[in-house]
Write a protein that holds these residues in place. Structure first.
Motif, PDB file in Angstrom:
ATOM      1  N   PRO A 153     -65.599 -26.883   3.672  1.00 57.07           N
ATOM      2  CA  PRO A 153     -66.883 -27.496   4.027  1.00 57.07           C
ATOM      3  C   PRO A 153     -67.540 -26.780   5.212  1.00 57.07           C
ATOM      4  CG  PRO A 153     -65.032 -29.025   4.409  1.00 57.07           C
ATOM      5  CD  PRO A 153     -64.463 -27.792   3.810  1.00 57.07           C
ATOM      6  N   GLY A 187     -58.788 -33.895   4.136  1.00 57.48           N
ATOM      7  CA  GLY A 187     -58.789 -34.086   2.690  1.00 57.48           C
ATOM      8  C   GLY A 187     -57.544 -34.803   2.205  1.00 57.48           C
ATOM      9  N   THR A 188     -57.762 -35.761   1.306  1.00 59.08           N
ATOM     10  CA  THR A 188     -56.669 -36.584   0.783  1.00 59.08           C
ATOM     11  C   THR A 188     -56.790 -36.755  -0.733  1.00 59.08           C
ATOM     12  OG1 THR A 188     -57.953 -38.564   1.307  1.00 59.08           O
ATOM     13  CG2 THR A 188     -56.332 -37.868   2.931  1.00 59.08           C
ATOM     14  N   GLY A 189     -57.115 -35.645  -1.427  1.00 55.58           N
ATOM     15  CA  GLY A 189     -57.050 -35.639  -2.887  1.00 55.58           C
ATOM     16  C   GLY A 189     -55.620 -35.292  -3.299  1.00 55.58           C
ATOM     17  N   SER A 190     -55.446 -34.858  -4.554  1.00 55.42           N
ATOM     18  CA  SER A 190     -54.102 -34.515  -5.042  1.00 55.42           C
ATOM     19  C   SER A 190     -53.422 -33.499  -4.123  1.00 55.42           C
ATOM     20  CB  SER A 190     -54.177 -33.923  -6.446  1.00 55.42           C
ATOM     21  OG  SER A 190     -54.677 -34.870  -7.339  1.00 55.42           O
ATOM     22  N   SER A 191     -54.162 -32.492  -3.679  1.00 53.09           N
ATOM     23  CA  SER A 191     -53.555 -31.443  -2.855  1.00 53.09           C
ATOM     24  C   SER A 191     -53.119 -32.001  -1.503  1.00 53.09           C
ATOM     25  CB  SER A 191     -54.535 -30.287  -2.637  1.00 53.09           C
ATOM     26  OG  SER A 191     -55.013 -29.802  -3.872  1.00 53.09           O
ATOM     27  N   ARG A 211     -61.548 -39.047   4.411  1.00 52.90           N
ATOM     28  CA  ARG A 211     -62.906 -39.530   4.161  1.00 52.90           C
ATOM     29  C   ARG A 211     -62.896 -40.674   3.152  1.00 52.90           C
ATOM     30  NH1 ARG A 211     -67.563 -35.301   2.484  1.00 52.90           N
ATOM     31  NH2 ARG A 211     -66.561 -35.345   0.442  1.00 52.90           N
ATOM     32  N   THR A 212     -62.088 -40.543   2.109  1.00 51.92           N
ATOM     33  CA  THR A 212     -61.993 -41.612   1.099  1.00 51.92           C
ATOM     34  C   THR A 212     -60.524 -41.927   0.831  1.00 51.92           C
ATOM     35  OG1 THR A 212     -63.965 -40.681   0.048  1.00 51.92           O
ATOM     36  CG2 THR A 212     -62.752 -42.331  -1.206  1.00 51.92           C
ATOM     37  N   LYS A 331     -61.365 -41.613 -10.108  1.00 49.65           N
ATOM     38  CA  LYS A 331     -61.173 -40.289  -9.544  1.00 49.65           C
ATOM     39  C   LYS A 331     -59.881 -39.801 -10.186  1.00 49.65           C
ATOM     40  CE  LYS A 331     -62.079 -39.948  -4.849  1.00 49.65           C
ATOM     41  NZ  LYS A 331     -63.403 -39.577  -4.286  1.00 49.65           N
ATOM     42  N   ARG A 332     -59.660 -38.492 -10.200  1.00 54.86           N
ATOM     43  CA  ARG A 332     -58.437 -37.975 -10.809  1.00 54.86           C
ATOM     44  C   ARG A 332     -57.227 -38.733 -10.249  1.00 54.86           C
ATOM     45  NH1 ARG A 332     -56.262 -33.924 -14.502  1.00 54.86           N
ATOM     46  NH2 ARG A 332     -54.168 -33.563 -13.732  1.00 54.86           N
ATOM     47  N   ALA A 382     -57.735 -29.350   2.725  1.00 56.91           N
ATOM     48  CA  ALA A 382     -57.344 -29.767   1.368  1.00 56.91           C
ATOM     49  C   ALA A 382     -58.596 -30.385   0.756  1.00 56.91           C
ATOM     50  CB  ALA A 382     -56.204 -30.767   1.431  1.00 56.91           C
ATOM     51  N   GLY A 384     -60.711 -29.372  -1.677  1.00 57.87           N
ATOM     52  CA  GLY A 384     -61.080 -29.329  -3.080  1.00 57.87           C
ATOM     53  C   GLY A 384     -61.954 -28.152  -3.496  1.00 57.87           C
ATOM     54  N   TRP A 497     -65.110 -35.495  -8.066  1.00 55.72           N
ATOM     55  CA  TRP A 497     -65.534 -34.136  -8.450  1.00 55.72           C
ATOM     56  C   TRP A 497     -65.914 -34.071  -9.916  1.00 55.72           C
ATOM     57  CZ3 TRP A 497     -62.420 -32.154 -12.186  1.00 55.72           C
ATOM     58  CH2 TRP A 497     -61.047 -32.390 -12.156  1.00 55.72           C
TER      59      TRP A 497
HETATM   60  P1  NA7 Z   1     -60.071 -33.161  -4.362  1.00 54.76           P
HETATM   61  O1  NA7 Z   1     -59.420 -34.087  -5.269  1.00 54.76           O
HETATM   62  O2  NA7 Z   1     -61.508 -32.833  -4.598  1.00 54.76           O
HETATM   63  O3  NA7 Z   1     -59.894 -33.720  -2.886  1.00 54.76           O
HETATM   64  C1  NA7 Z   1     -60.588 -33.184  -1.814  1.00 54.76           C
HETATM   65  C2  NA7 Z   1     -60.414 -34.052  -0.600  1.00 54.76           C
HETATM   66  O4  NA7 Z   1     -61.120 -33.478   0.491  1.00 54.76           O
HETATM   67  C3  NA7 Z   1     -60.966 -35.457  -0.803  1.00 54.76           C
HETATM   68  O5  NA7 Z   1     -60.179 -36.334  -0.061  1.00 54.76           O
HETATM   69  C4  NA7 Z   1     -62.353 -35.325  -0.200  1.00 54.76           C
HETATM   70  O6  NA7 Z   1     -62.896 -36.549   0.221  1.00 54.76           O
HETATM   71  C5  NA7 Z   1     -62.069 -34.434   0.976  1.00 54.76           C
HETATM   72  N1  NA7 Z   1     -63.251 -33.711   1.428  1.00 54.76           N
HETATM   73  C6  NA7 Z   1     -64.021 -32.863   0.704  1.00 54.76           C
HETATM   74  N2  NA7 Z   1     -65.020 -32.386   1.452  1.00 54.76           N
HETATM   75  C7  NA7 Z   1     -64.886 -32.964   2.676  1.00 54.76           C
HETATM   76  C8  NA7 Z   1     -65.628 -32.887   3.874  1.00 54.76           C
HETATM   77  N3  NA7 Z   1     -66.719 -32.127   3.973  1.00 54.76           N
HETATM   78  N4  NA7 Z   1     -65.207 -33.625   4.916  1.00 54.76           N
HETATM   79  C9  NA7 Z   1     -64.110 -34.401   4.805  1.00 54.76           C
HETATM   80  N5  NA7 Z   1     -63.384 -34.521   3.718  1.00 54.76           N
HETATM   81  C10 NA7 Z   1     -63.761 -33.804   2.648  1.00 54.76           C
HETATM   82  O7  NA7 Z   1     -59.314 -31.741  -4.317  1.00 54.76           O
HETATM   83  P2  NA7 Z   1     -57.754 -31.467  -4.472  1.00 54.76           P
HETATM   84  O8  NA7 Z   1     -57.537 -30.027  -4.191  1.00 54.76           O
HETATM   85  O9  NA7 Z   1     -56.960 -32.436  -3.715  1.00 54.76           O
HETATM   86  O10 NA7 Z   1     -57.471 -31.751  -5.975  1.00 54.76           O
HETATM   87  C11 NA7 Z   1     -58.248 -31.134  -6.972  1.00 54.76           C
HETATM   88  C12 NA7 Z   1     -57.619 -31.325  -8.306  1.00 54.76           C
HETATM   89  O11 NA7 Z   1     -56.505 -30.433  -8.446  1.00 54.76           O
HETATM   90  C13 NA7 Z   1     -57.013 -32.657  -8.555  1.00 54.76           C
HETATM   91  O12 NA7 Z   1     -57.928 -33.612  -8.918  1.00 54.76           O
HETATM   92  C14 NA7 Z   1     -56.022 -32.378  -9.650  1.00 54.76           C
HETATM   93  O13 NA7 Z   1     -56.688 -32.268 -10.881  1.00 54.76           O
HETATM   94  C15 NA7 Z   1     -55.499 -31.030  -9.271  1.00 54.76           C
HETATM   95  P3  NA7 Z   1     -63.818 -37.430  -0.800  1.00 54.76           P
HETATM   96  O14 NA7 Z   1     -62.850 -38.088  -1.739  1.00 54.76           O
HETATM   97  O15 NA7 Z   1     -64.727 -36.452  -1.526  1.00 54.76           O
HETATM   98  O16 NA7 Z   1     -64.537 -38.345   0.067  1.00 54.76           O
END
Ligand code: NA7
Length: 545
Positions: A153, A187-191, A211-212, A331-332, A382, A384, A497
């Motif tokens: 970002p 970041g708190t997605g899968s990664s 963030r989420t 979400k995934r 992390a 995304g 995403w």
């Molecule tokens: P994801 O699932 O897109 O997660 C990205 C994380 O980063 C998510 O928690 C986002 O919060 C956070 N994020 C993204 N941009 C920002 C900014 N600008 N500020 C703060 N936080 C941010 O990516 P992953 O790599 O974890 O996983 C991708 C896919 O790979 C997964 O779905 C599987 O299919 C395997 P948000 O939720 O957008 O508020």
């Protein structure tokens, strides 16, 4: 140039991940000449780049491998070390496939395609790379993946940061030493959910900036003993059959469930959710037929998981911050190993950056709006990917009349069958927007696309057809169909995403096809049987190659 890239080829393939490798193998079988470009120094795609600590597949190892070569599959059956494979294991498998099928001789590594231009006069694509290559080809086949355009970002001040920083999706292939260091993970997605527990084991301190909050279901990863392989194969048999041979499954969720949420009494429901919590992993949101369609049903499943978070996380204020509010499954679905438990460690802190957003990065760490400075030696992004369209846009594709694909898709991606785009003849997108790839086992999706495409290329050759283009009506119908199907579900309700919501300014359009592989197979087969209905096929008036 000592690289020996041919000036012409029947086919250019972009990407040597699991889709590109299988495609190359089959294209060669067809007797067509192929040039493959891969930006990484090795095969594997996603599994090359995502070498971050804890990186692991969320599909079971016994399913997450090629099915097209029975010898390959059976050789590996008892070799997968764990129920869910770690990234290095999958990368090793990809390397094995490349060697076993002698794929490397047609792959040019460390080479990024940065331009592809359609030449109507000769009905060729002209493909250019960052190494100065220029190849003319009849067909341009993109196997660039859906999650390959990693996003750091735009936070002001990153350049001033004195420590090191990394993105999970572009992780260096060397050991990063976290011991004793202050690590900030954004970041708190899968990664992020996979990385945090592993980083926390050695870091001096880990601060997770969230963030989420997300719903995570335990992966129940385990070593794959021969006995477990046998019982797993028995358990997964149905799923393998469903994916391949059950066209009666009309919607993705129908593959897993038989009953609706409120068919069960509250006690039965609780007991069933407990079972799913123990066994379902990523299939948790599909446990009942209506979890993905009925908000009240969805809330039952969501509240069950919130209860688990409250019971796992000891500090109530931290537990509170971890409670998600979007509809579960939209979400995934994340599966985890000890993610929530990580917040019980004394060296781990959670910051809610929804209420206290990041202001900027300073030489010493991350400054929040409240004035709080989270000090860091290392920042892990992390954060995304620009999913699905990002990697395609980076190719700078120009179709009929020089129109850029970015312009054609300014309001969101439009495809026919998730494979082809009007105005871009002879271009095919593997696992593209409008296909089920990201809501399925992507290896199966890639195989499905390759098999279909190979039959098409064969047909075109047999019939002397050198130009094929999706008709605008067919494309519009397919796009509407995909959107309508998604709107029957709760999926479009989350900022995911899938919706483009993680990228500022990206059109909010639900990109995947949610029908699942079986229904999709039926649909693309029908198109083929009807002589590729919806495509404009032109006779060979100009076979110049
Ligand atoms: P994801 O699932 O897109 O997660 C990205 C994380 O980063 C998510 O928690 C986002 O919060 C956070 N994020 C993204 N941009 C920002 C900014 N600008 N500020 C703060 N936080 C941010 O990516 P992953 O790599 O974890 O996983 C991708 C896919 O790979 C997964 O779905 C599987 O299919 C395997 P948000 O939720 O957008 O508020």
């Amino acid at each position: 140039d000592a690289r020996d890239v041919p000036a012409t080829a029947d086919v250019v393939i972009i990407g040597a991940g699991f889709a590109g490798m299988y495609l190359l193998h089959r294209v060669r079988d067809l007797g067509l000449s192929a040039v493959t470009f891969e930006q990484a120094p090795d095969v594997g795609g996603t599994w090359y780049w995502n070498a971050y600590p804890g990186a692991r597949c969320d599909v079971e190892s016994l399913l997450y491998n090629y099915s097209w070569d029975s010898g390959l599959r059976s050789d590996y059956q008892y070799k997968w070390p764990e129920r869910f494979s770690r990234q290095p294991v999958i990368l090793e498998y990809a390397r094995h496939v490349a060697d076993r099928f002698d794929l490397r001789r047609d792959i040019h590594f460390d080479t990024r395609v940065n331009r592809a231009t359609w030449d109507e006069a000769s009905r060729h694509w002209i493909v250019e790379t960052d190494r100065g290559d220029r190849v003319r080809c009849r067909f341009l086949l993109s196997a660039v993946g859906c999650l390959s355009d990693s996003q750091v970002p735009k936070i002001p001040g990153l350049k001033t940061f004195r420590g090191d920083w990394y993105h999970t999706g572009r992780w260096p292939h060397r050991d990063i030493d976290f011991s004793g260091r202050r690590v900030v993970q954004i970041g708190t997605g899968s990664s992020g959910v996979q990385a945090a527990p592993v980083i926390a084991e050695t870091a001096g301190h880990l601060t997770v900036l969230q963030r989420t909050p997300q719903f995570c279901i335990p992966a129940r990863n385990a070593p794959l003993t021969p006995e477990l392989v046998d019982t797993s194969l028995e358990r997964l048999k149905d799923m393998m059959i469903q994916m391949a041979d059950r066209p009666t499954v009309r919607r993705l969720w129908e593959s897993f469930a038989t009953k609706k949420t409120f068919d069960d009494s509250p006690e039965e429901r609780q007991a069933y959710f407990e079972q799913l919590w123990e066994n379902a992993a990523a299939a948790f949101p599909f446990g009942y037929l209506d979890t993905m369609t009925d908000p009240a049903a969805n809330e039952e499943a969501a509240e069950f998981v919130r209860g688990k978070i409250r019971s796992i996380v000891q500090d109530p204020a931290t537990a509170d911050k971890l409670l998600p509010s979007y509809p579960i499954g939209t979400k995934r679905q994340i599966i985890d190993t000890g993610y929530y438990e990580t917040f019980n460690r004394p060296n781990v802190t959670l910051e809610d950056i929804r209420t206290d957003p990041i202001e900027r990065i300073t030489p010493d760490g991350v400054l929040l709006a409240s004035g709080k400075l989270v000090e860091a030696d290392i920042i892990v992004f992390a954060t995304g990917f620009d999913a699905m369209t990002g990697p395609i846009f980076r190719l700078n594709i120009e179709g009929v009349d020089g129109r850029a694909i970015q312009d054609a898709w300014a309001d969101g991606p439009q495809t026919y069958l998730g494979l082809a785009v009007h105005g871009f003849p002879n271009l095919f997108l593997l696992t593209g927007p409008g296909s089920p790839s990201v809501l399925s086992n992507v290896i199966q999706s890639a195989e499905q696309h390759v098999d279909w495409l190979i039959a098409l290329l064969d047909h075109l050759r047999d019939n002397g057809i050198d130009r094929i283009e999706a008709e605008p009506d067919a494309q519009a119908r397919w796009t509407t169909y995909c959107t309508d199907m998604a709107n029957e579900s709760l999926w479009p309700r989350a900022d995911s995403w899938y919706m483009g919501a993680n990228i500022p300014g990206k059109p909010r359009v639900f990109m995947p096809y949610i029908g699942g592989n079986a229904l999709y197979q039926e649909e693309i087969d029908e198109v083929a049987e009807k002589n590729y209905e919806g495509f404009q096929l032109n006779g060979a008036t100009n076979v110049a190659s």
